[in-house]
Write a protein that holds these residues in place. Structure first.
Motif, PDB file in Angstrom:
ATOM      1  N   TYR A 109      32.309  18.941  19.425  1.00 39.62           N
ATOM      2  CA  TYR A 109      31.983  17.584  20.477  1.00 39.62           C
ATOM      3  C   TYR A 109      33.649  17.026  20.728  1.00 39.62           C
ATOM      4  O   TYR A 109      33.954  16.810  21.924  1.00 39.62           O
ATOM      5  N   ASN A 110      34.260  17.029  19.832  1.00 47.78           N
ATOM      6  CA  ASN A 110      35.796  16.412  19.885  1.00 47.78           C
ATOM      7  C   ASN A 110      36.421  17.056  20.732  1.00 47.78           C
ATOM      8  O   ASN A 110      37.103  16.673  21.815  1.00 47.78           O
TER       9      ASN A 110
ATOM     10  N   LEU B 219      35.472  16.323  24.485  1.00 49.06           N
ATOM     11  CA  LEU B 219      35.885  15.196  24.948  1.00 49.06           C
ATOM     12  C   LEU B 219      37.449  15.163  25.385  1.00 49.06           C
ATOM     13  O   LEU B 219      37.818  14.253  25.809  1.00 49.06           O
TER      14      LEU B 219
ATOM     15  N   GLY C 284      37.208   9.320  24.822  1.00 45.45           N
ATOM     16  CA  GLY C 284      37.826   9.406  23.543  1.00 45.45           C
ATOM     17  C   GLY C 284      39.140   8.304  23.486  1.00 45.45           C
ATOM     18  O   GLY C 284      39.554   8.181  22.623  1.00 45.45           O
TER      19      GLY C 284
ATOM     20  N   GLU D  73      31.503   8.382  22.964  1.00 43.46           N
ATOM     21  CA  GLU D  73      30.944   8.578  21.696  1.00 43.46           C
ATOM     22  C   GLU D  73      29.739   7.858  21.094  1.00 43.46           C
ATOM     23  O   GLU D  73      29.278   7.543  19.919  1.00 43.46           O
TER      24      GLU D  73
ATOM     25  N   SER E 205      30.984  15.554  14.736  1.00 43.02           N
ATOM     26  CA  SER E 205      32.157  15.001  15.655  1.00 43.02           C
ATOM     27  C   SER E 205      32.118  13.424  15.264  1.00 43.02           C
ATOM     28  O   SER E 205      33.162  12.930  15.884  1.00 43.02           O
ATOM     29  N   LEU E 206      31.489  12.823  14.477  1.00 37.08           N
ATOM     30  CA  LEU E 206      31.504  11.677  14.095  1.00 37.08           C
ATOM     31  C   LEU E 206      32.941  11.414  13.210  1.00 37.08           C
ATOM     32  O   LEU E 206      32.810  12.313  12.264  1.00 37.08           O
TER      33      LEU E 206
END
Length: 447
Positions: free
Chosen positions: A37-38, A41, A162, A174, A337-338
């Motif tokens: 996920y990161n 983004l 982001g 997020e 992704s957290l």
């Protein structure tokens, strides 16, 4: 209506009570379990948001499992098919599967999501063929300050996914993963967070009609008559307030206002006739929880009379059984992704809650210690919890680092993301002992 074209297929070993449609054409939803996920983004935003997602989902290294229902395609490239579909990115379990099936059937029936006027980001409700609302979707690219925000909060082209968002400790794009995290951490549906997943919509009609792909949080719609602001706290059960409060403390919720506590659907006259606290609350909208540092939370329930009532035995047992390190592992596995800084905030706040409850503090006492106070219209520099963490963190650093942290306190808050593994373990060891002493002093002072 294209119901004759669709089929809902579920893994035969875990169909959770659903019977697959007996149609000739069958397909199964691609669950993108290892989606980075990161990286999505951080894709170059010179490309359109939807096209960026297309490129990401076409990557060869994405693992695809086939165990969840979806709309079928008539053949060809899934992403370029004109038919609407929904796919699970993150989320599992029978309640989530049921929710996705219902939305898939609604989409196959030609039902379009309806935009909701409330809130600062894009939110859409799906209803079924009977006209009953079943789910709420919140696209990532329609969050406040995101590129496709439909409420006018996207004026600056310099603001990108982001970057710090409406709450600076939570980045743009997020909030959806935090909605999922809240559901995963509400063990046994203790606070009643509705089933939630992170999904991908293809060719669904949202406000940005040019986007063919939308990443969004999807949550079960809660039928309700009012929100907490429309009735007032005197109507709410003590247990319901405590359960939401316990969740908010663990997650350091920055936005628990009256509008995101729903009152289960009843006739208002029945509340009055019953003379008081008979209603249960359902918490929604958890996009502003689990910040990257000890930011200033907002707890609507803080000064409600229920918050000053001691925890019940069952509530104390629930708190006792909470394991912040197991919860951290759940988030690392299910919501990779957290960021680790947010996971460490969860650990600190859960330890703080457990020690406070063991010392006999009530919900109001704990919430007050976590909240920055206002004096003459101005916010104080830090909360009691922040001061405790600042002292503990300074004790494992040198004096120059201590001065730097003191000067930044209240501006960026106390972060744990800059600690290496050894420093973090030492911090937790000292913090655990330190808060026990703080709570003992409070007990002595009260007595």
């Amino acid at each position: 209506m294209r119901l004759f074209e669709m089929a809902v297929a579920i893994d035969q070993q875990q169909h959770h009570g659903f019977k697959p449609f007996s149609r000739s054409q069958r397909c199964k939803l691609q669950s993108f379990g290892h989606l980075d996920y990161n990286n999505i983004l951080q894709l170059n935003q010179q490309t359109t948001f939807s096209h960026s997602f297309e490129l990401a989902f076409q990557a060869d290294n994405i693992h695809r499992s086939f165990s969840t229902p979806c709309l079928p395609l008539t053949g060809g490239d899934d992403l370029h098919s004109p038919h609407p579909r929904i796919e699970v990115v993150r989320g599992s379990g029978a309640p989530v599967h049921t929710l996705v099936v219902e939305v898939a059937i609604a989409m196959a029936s030609g039902i379009q999501p309806i935009p909701l006027p409330n809130g600062l980001g894009g939110a859409y409700v799906f209803h079924n063929q009977n006209g009953n609302n079943i789910a709420v979707a919140k696209p990532v690219d329609e969050e406040p300050y995101a590129i496709n925000n439909p409420k006018g909060l996207n004026n600056s082209p310099q603001i990108m996914l982001g970057q710090p968002g409406l709450k600076r400790s939570i980045r743009i794009g997020e909030t959806g993963i935090r909605e999922l995290a809240a559901y995963l951490l509400d063990h046994g549906a203790f606070a009643g967070v509705p089933p939630t997943a992170l999904v991908k919509f293809c060719h669904a009609t949202f406000s940005d009609t040019s986007a063919t792909v939308k990443l969004a949080s999807l949550q079960r719609f809660v039928g309700h008559g009012f929100d907490a602001g429309e009735l007032g706290p005197s109507f709410f059960s003590v247990g319901s307030v405590h359960q939401i409060g316990i969740l908010d403390i663990r997650l350091l919720n920055l936005d628990r206002h009256a509008g995101n506590m729903l009152v289960m659907k009843h006739d208002q006259k029945s509340y009055c006739a019953n003379g008081g606290a008979v209603a249960d609350l359902v918490p929604i909208d958890h996009g502003f929880c689990l910040p990257e540092w000890l930011d200033d939370p907002y707890f609507e329930w803080l000064h409600w009379p229920q918050a000053s009532i001691p925890f019940s035995e069952s509530e104390l047992e629930y708190i006792l059984k909470l394991d912040p390190f197991k919860d951290a592992d759940i988030l690392r596995a299910e919501v990779p992704s957290l960021r680790e800084a947010s996971i460490r905030v969860l650990i600190v706040c859960t330890i703080f809650l457990k020690q406070a409850a063991a010392a006999g503090l009530c919900l109001a006492d704990i919430g007050q210690m976590m909240t920055r106070e206002f004096c003459r219209g101005k916010e104080s520099s830090s909360s009691e919890l922040e001061n405790i963490c600042l002292q503990v963190k300074a004790s494992i650093n040198n004096e120059s680092e201590k001065e730097e942290q003191e000067s930044s306190c209240g501006v960026g808050g106390i972060s744990f993301g800059d600690m290496n593994k050894g420093e973090w373990e030492l911090f937790l060891e000292i913090f655990d002992k330190f808060v026990i002493g703080v709570f003992e002093e409070k007990k002595t002072y009260k007595s």
